[in-house]
Design an enzyme around this catalytic site. Structure first.
Site, PDB file in Angstrom:
ATOM      1  N   ASP A 139      99.827 -25.388  43.083  1.00  0.00           N
ATOM      2  CA  ASP A 139     100.471 -26.321  44.459  1.00  0.00           C
ATOM      3  C   ASP A 139     101.572 -27.278  43.285  1.00  0.00           C
ATOM      4  O   ASP A 139     102.522 -27.984  43.978  1.00  0.00           O
ATOM      5  CB  ASP A 139      99.785 -27.125  44.439  1.00  0.00           C
ATOM      6  CG  ASP A 139      99.700 -26.850  45.877  1.00  0.00           C
ATOM      7  OD1 ASP A 139      99.950 -25.763  46.728  1.00  0.00           O
ATOM      8  OD2 ASP A 139      98.130 -28.104  46.687  1.00  0.00           O
ATOM      9  N   ASP A 442      85.643 -27.777  52.952  1.00  0.00           N
ATOM     10  CA  ASP A 442      84.768 -26.670  51.931  1.00  0.00           C
ATOM     11  C   ASP A 442      83.703 -26.836  53.184  1.00  0.00           C
ATOM     12  O   ASP A 442      83.086 -26.289  53.496  1.00  0.00           O
ATOM     13  CB  ASP A 442      84.718 -26.527  50.410  1.00  0.00           C
ATOM     14  CG  ASP A 442      84.249 -27.475  49.259  1.00  0.00           C
ATOM     15  OD1 ASP A 442      83.824 -28.441  50.561  1.00  0.00           O
ATOM     16  OD2 ASP A 442      83.867 -27.337  48.674  1.00  0.00           O
TER      17      ASP A 442
END
Length: 728
Positions: A139, A442
């Site tokens: 990223d 998550d």
């Protein structure tokens, strides 16, 4: 795969569950007795200490309620045991392909050499290499990380055959070569040294380039490096896809002539004006890119600092997915989280050994949460597939990949899938992939999958599947738990609250299991009250607990001793030391008074739309002196964090109250006062004892890891002000 096969895994219930239920019932009786005492012996209106009493009652109501919630994970634990030897009887050509995702976002917090060691450990799984595809999401869009992966792709040609020839464990070269050559290894010392030299040459080259901050000019001519320009930054760069090893290519072989796994570098497009949704956005981009390149039915995602420690992990997970009687409704398989750099006595309470032993309690109600790393998913279910008894998985997905399209064509087409605007007006981040707009993306993703009718399975084999890097400073540990507690509370206060979203969809026990973490942050308020108010009342001679000669003393003693004695035994059974258990008690207090308090505040502010969501990456490295202190189990402070001011103030306040309370007791009350104030003296003394390293950092230590003078003055000033205010 239609033939009849034996069961690939078995399920066993925990031993001693009946005895524990009896113990839990006795604890509940003790808690109810405390509540009854508080309700019936409260001071009357106008009497001294009434409001302090009512606050203590409220705190104890919360602690009792939270204890009841926590019993869900201990009430019905079950354990899974796989039979990989039975899986080995199957034709390997029929085994499904597996895509492995590794995510990184910061070359400083997550050094490239650490990242590629994780990638190499994933490439070296004991699994047909032509069925493996490894994807690295960067990223930061850093050419330094790409360079490290490029070097790793070359080193893999030697490392993978070495691992398989000598059955190496672990298969992270950094971890493997951190120890001396083991005489039990089948390779000769010469072979071991030769491979180590090859690794150190690669690692040294990577570290040199990282320190220099740019790749050598002669490499710019190599495929991929031309994608970078001087104008690119970590927050402003175009999409980049590079297939460094194409597993379809017959020329992609290792030094022994065997096939290599596919290896792909991905940096999704970043522009300042577009929100990128942090790690969830990166994984969703990986799902799309991998669906176009390899499209494997199974996806494993790993944190860049959590390397593979068990080369059989894929096969263990497949035993659960491929079991013909019980595997059809399993959406994901979650492995335990473990760390390789825990000190002997677990200075910061980072070890999750006890947590790993209670997670089977989730399995008894429908399955564990998705923990964000070390998790195997079915691709279709991760992409929003709803549960159906008639659903049939296509395990051959991705096996016959198109050879007509070159790697260059795949790269260019995949770039269009990771632009800033690709997800606009789509269901990505909502119904498809990982959920957006939550710090615990998550956990909420796993909960949504379970609410769609799927189950999950927890597995914790004797040889740990993954080993990561635990925080090595107090600040790192506290910030990590702040982020976790904030994310879990956000879920609990939203429409995704387990009791709301899960109603009628998942069992009540599983709803309670999820709420253990969802209610971490609110624990901060009653804990702070319990640490401060009884001590201040001790200073004024106000009793908030029964005398030691009173029958009502017994439930307080039983609940306190029972809870902590059980915790001690559980901790020792999990391999912790007595000092390690004591360190965990300290961290339990520090986290509740800082991490959870900050997490609670941040979650409430976001709920009120006063602040926006952020994401802090926990640093995976510390400077040399800090690392030495960590190894010596000396707590690391060093900064002027406001968290440390709270810690110091609580420590000093209790010290002042203990000294002042004892002086008052000796001067005025004598033994009669001791009977009434014994519990408060004991409680205050315990808080002082548990904060001993804090006093040392405030007044004794002179190293850089001690508390700065600014923190010392603020802590002392705050504690003295509250103490004087109480006396006056």
């Amino acid at each position: 795969m239609g033939e009849s096969y034996e069961a690939l895994f078995e399920t066993k219930q925990a031993k001693g569950w009946f005895a524990y239920k009896l113990f839990a019932c006795s604890m509940f009786a003790g808690i109810c007795s405390i509540w009854f005492y508080r309700a019936t012996y409260a001071p009357g209106w106008g009497e001294e200490g009434r409001w302090a009493w009512m606050g203590i009652f409220a705190a104890e109501l919360w602690f009792g309620f939270y204890w009841i919630i926590t019993q869900s994970v201990r009430w019905n634990p079950i354990y899974r045991f796989t039979h990989t030897e039975k899986l080995s009887q199957r034709d390997e050509a029929e085994l499904p392909n597996v895509d492995i995702f590794v995510c990184t976002a910061d070359t400083i917090a997550e050094p490239p050499i650490l990242v590629i060691s994780t990638v190499l450990s994933a490439m070296a799984y004991n699994y047909p290499p032509e069925k493996l595809s490894i994807y690295l999401s960067d990223d930061a869009g850093s050419v330094l990380t790409f360079y490290a992966l490029w070097e790793a792709s070359r080193f893999a040609k030697h490392w993978l055959p070495f691992c398989k020839k000598y059955n190496v464990e672990p298969r992270s070269p950094a971890a493997y070569f951190s120890k001396l050559c083991d005489p039990r290894d089948t390779c000769t010392p010469t072979e071991w040294s030769s491979m180590k030299n090859l690794y150190e040459e690669m690692a040294g080259g990577i570290d040199s380039v990282v320190m220099l901050g740019k790749v050598p000019e002669e490499l710019r001519a190599n495929k991929g490096f031309s994608e970078w320009s001087s104008e690119m930054t970590s927050r402003n760069h175009p999409p980049i896809i590079q297939i460094l090893i194409d597993g379809r290519d017959q020329c992609s072989i290792d030094s022994d002539g065997n096939a290599l796994p596919t290896l792909v570098y991905m940096a999704r497009e970043k522009r300042p004006q577009y929100h990128h949704n942090f790690k969830a956005g990166a994984i969703n981009a990986l799902i799309r890119v991998s669906s176009d390149i390899s499209n494997s039915p199974i996806i494993l995602n790993m944190d860049c600092d959590m390397y593979s420690n068990n080369s059989e992990s894929i096969r263990h997970a497949l035993c659960l997915f491929l079991d013909e009687e019980r595997g059809h409704d399993i959406a994901f398989v979650q492995y335990s989280q473990n760390f390789h750099n825990i000190t002997k006595n677990d200075l910061y309470g980072n070890s999750l050994d006890v947590t790993n032993e209670v997670l089977p309690g989730f399995d008894g109600w429908g399955g564990p949460p998705y923990l964000g790393t070390g998790c195997f998913h079915r691709r279709e279910i991760l992409c929003g597939q709803k549960y159906s008894k008639d659903y049939k998985e296509d395990w051959k997905r991705g096996i016959k990949r198109k050879m007509a399209e070159s790697a260059c064509i795949l790269e260019e087409r995949a770039k269009s899938l990771i632009t800033c605007t690709y997800e606009h007006n789509t269901q990505w981040g909502q119904e498809i992939g990982l959920k957006y707009d939550c710090a615990a993306e998550d956990v909420i993703t796993g909960l949504l999958i379970q609410c769609r009718g799927w189950k999950s399975v927890y597995i914790n084999p004797p040889r740990k599947a993954f080993l990561g890097v635990a925080p090595t400073t107090l600040a790192q540990s506290l910030v990590q738990y702040k982020r976790w507690s904030e994310g879990h509370l956000q879920i609990f206060l939203s429409k995704y609250c387990p009791f709301i979203l899960g109603r009628g969809k998942i069992k009540l026990g599983l709803q309670m299991c999820y709420s253990i973490y969802g209610l971490w942050a609110p624990n901060s308020l009653p804990t702070l009250y319990y640490l401060v108010i009884p001590s201040l009342c001790l200073l004024k001679g106000i009793s908030l607990f029964p005398k030691i000669t009173s029958p009502w003393f017994m439930p307080f003693a039983y609940v306190t001793i029972g809870k902590h004695l059980y915790g001690l035994v559980e901790s020792l059974q999990c391999g912790d030391t007595l000092a390690g258990w004591w360190n965990f008690q300290r961290m339990w207090i520090l986290r509740r008074t800082t991490s959870f308090l900050y997490g609670f505040t941040a979650a409430i502010l976001k709920l009120l739309r006063i602040s926006k969501m952020g994401f802090a990456i926990t640093a995976k490295v510390s400077d040399g002196d800090a690392s030495k202190r960590y190894e010596q189990e000396i707590m690391e402070f060093g900064s002027s964090s406001s968290m440390f001011v709270i810690i110091g103030a609580v420590a000093m306040l209790n010290l002042f109250c203990l000294v002042g309370g004892l002086q008052r007791l000796v001067a005025d009350a004598g033994m009669m006062g001791l009977e009434a104030l014994f519990i408060q003296i004991f409680l205050c003394g315990l808080v002082v004892a548990i904060h001993l390293p804090i006093y040392e950092a405030l007044f004794i230590r002179k190293d850089k890891g001690s508390l700065p003078l600014s923190v010392t003055f603020l802590s002392l000033g705050s504690a003295m002000f509250v103490t004087l205010l109480t006396i006056v």
